[in-house]
Design a protein around this motif. Structure first.
Motif, PDB file in Angstrom:
ATOM      1  N   THR A  82     -33.510 -58.329  67.610  1.00  0.00           N
ATOM      2  CA  THR A  82     -33.672 -56.964  66.801  1.00  0.00           C
ATOM      3  C   THR A  82     -32.499 -56.017  67.313  1.00  0.00           C
ATOM      4  O   THR A  82     -31.884 -55.157  66.653  1.00  0.00           O
ATOM      5  CB  THR A  82     -35.172 -56.306  67.514  1.00  0.00           C
ATOM      6  N   LEU A  83     -31.984 -56.469  68.658  1.00  0.00           N
ATOM      7  CA  LEU A  83     -31.061 -55.436  69.170  1.00  0.00           C
ATOM      8  C   LEU A  83     -29.749 -55.550  68.351  1.00  0.00           C
ATOM      9  O   LEU A  83     -28.793 -54.701  68.036  1.00  0.00           O
ATOM     10  CB  LEU A  83     -30.649 -55.947  70.608  1.00  0.00           C
TER      11      LEU A  83
ATOM     12  N   SER B 278     -36.342 -52.450  70.181  1.00  0.00           N
ATOM     13  CA  SER B 278     -36.244 -53.877  70.564  1.00  0.00           C
ATOM     14  C   SER B 278     -37.482 -54.069  71.439  1.00  0.00           C
ATOM     15  O   SER B 278     -38.196 -55.032  71.342  1.00  0.00           O
ATOM     16  CB  SER B 278     -35.037 -54.169  71.183  1.00  0.00           C
TER      17      SER B 278
END
Length: 278
Positions: free
Chosen positions: A47-48, A16
């Motif tokens: 993203t995480l 991330s």
């Protein structure tokens, strides 16, 4: 320290951070002006969420890597991070809602990458989409870290933007080829298709080299778009490292080679341009 490092990588905080640094490089190179902080936070948490959800759905098999075993042991943690990250990414996406169409393209492509792992027959059908796994992932990384910041900033699209998108796409694709090469046996068993699962060694090498060649050509072409020669060199460095690692990475499947070194090469030129204040 080793446990902390494993946690940083395996919970996808590292990847991330890579995404955020790649966005920062795009902002830096093209002097983009918009609410960067909100966008950074959106990219980080999106993203995480995506990666933790993807790993949460990854099944444990006898031949699984140490990372998959770790993720299986801490599945509840990954799921919890996914939910929290989803809520936070939605919060920051709402602040960027004026760009809902541009954001939606990235979200949809991200979903297509992980959807085949969802345990439902309709989603399982997506695993039969040939080449999808690699191209969806590569497109998402290029789009979110390169094209999307330009679109959100409202800056007029130029040839330089196109060249940089091609450059980043080809570098990421070359890296993804190595991941697909490593995973091709497990992908075959799970019915997940990509070009690499059914191609010969010679064909895979040819595609890998073609992708890097196109990366070099598009990057060098940026010199004609007001990029300095020094900037071009910095952008080319990770491509040279990926090329040098090709044979080694096909024989050594160490988790940290892939999830730290190779993943890190996506953002390596970003670190270099930030360090040198390009």
């Amino acid at each position: 320290m080793r446990t902390l490092f494993r946690f940083f990588v395996n919970t996808n905080l590292y990847i991330s951070l890579c995404a955020v640094l790649m966005v920062e490089q795009t902002n830096q190179l093209f002097f983009l002006s918009y609410n960067r902080t909100v966008f950074y936070l959106f990219v980080f948490f999106a993203t995480l969420c995506s990666y933790n959800f993807h790993w949460y759905l990854t099944p444990l098999a006898p031949s699984s890597s140490p990372r998959i075993a770790w993720n299986h042991r801490y599945r509840k943690l990954l799921f919890g991070i996914s939910i929290i990250s989803l809520l936070l990414s939605a919060f920051f996406a709402w602040q960027l809602r004026a760009h809902w169409l541009a954001l939606g393209v990235g979200v949809f492509a991200t979903f297509l990458y992980s959807a085949p792992k969802i345990p439902h027959k309709y989603f399982a059908l997506l695993s039969r989409i040939a080449i999808g796994k690699t191209l969806f992932l590569t497109f998402v990384w290029m789009y979110v870290t390169t094209a999307l910041p330009v679109l959100v900033s409202g800056t007029g699209w130029t040839i330089a933007h196109t060249l940089f998108c091609i450059s980043r796409f080809c570098l990421i694709y070359a890296i993804c080829i190595l991941f697909d090469y490593r995973d091709r046996e497990s992908d075959r068993m799970q019915g997940v298709k990509s070009m690499i699962t059914w191609m010969s060694e010679k064909t895979i090498a040819a595609i890998f080299l073609f992708s890097l060649a196109l990366f070099v050509i598009s990057t060098v072409a940026l010199y004609g778009e007001s990029f300095s020669a020094f900037t071009i060199v910095l952008l080319l460095i990770p491509g040279g490292i990926v090329l040098g690692l090709y044979n080694y990475a096909r024989k050594h499947f160490n988790d940290y080679l892939y999830y730290f070194v190779l993943d890190g090469l996506m953002m390596f030129s970003s670190i270099l341009t930030l360090l040198f204040g390009i």
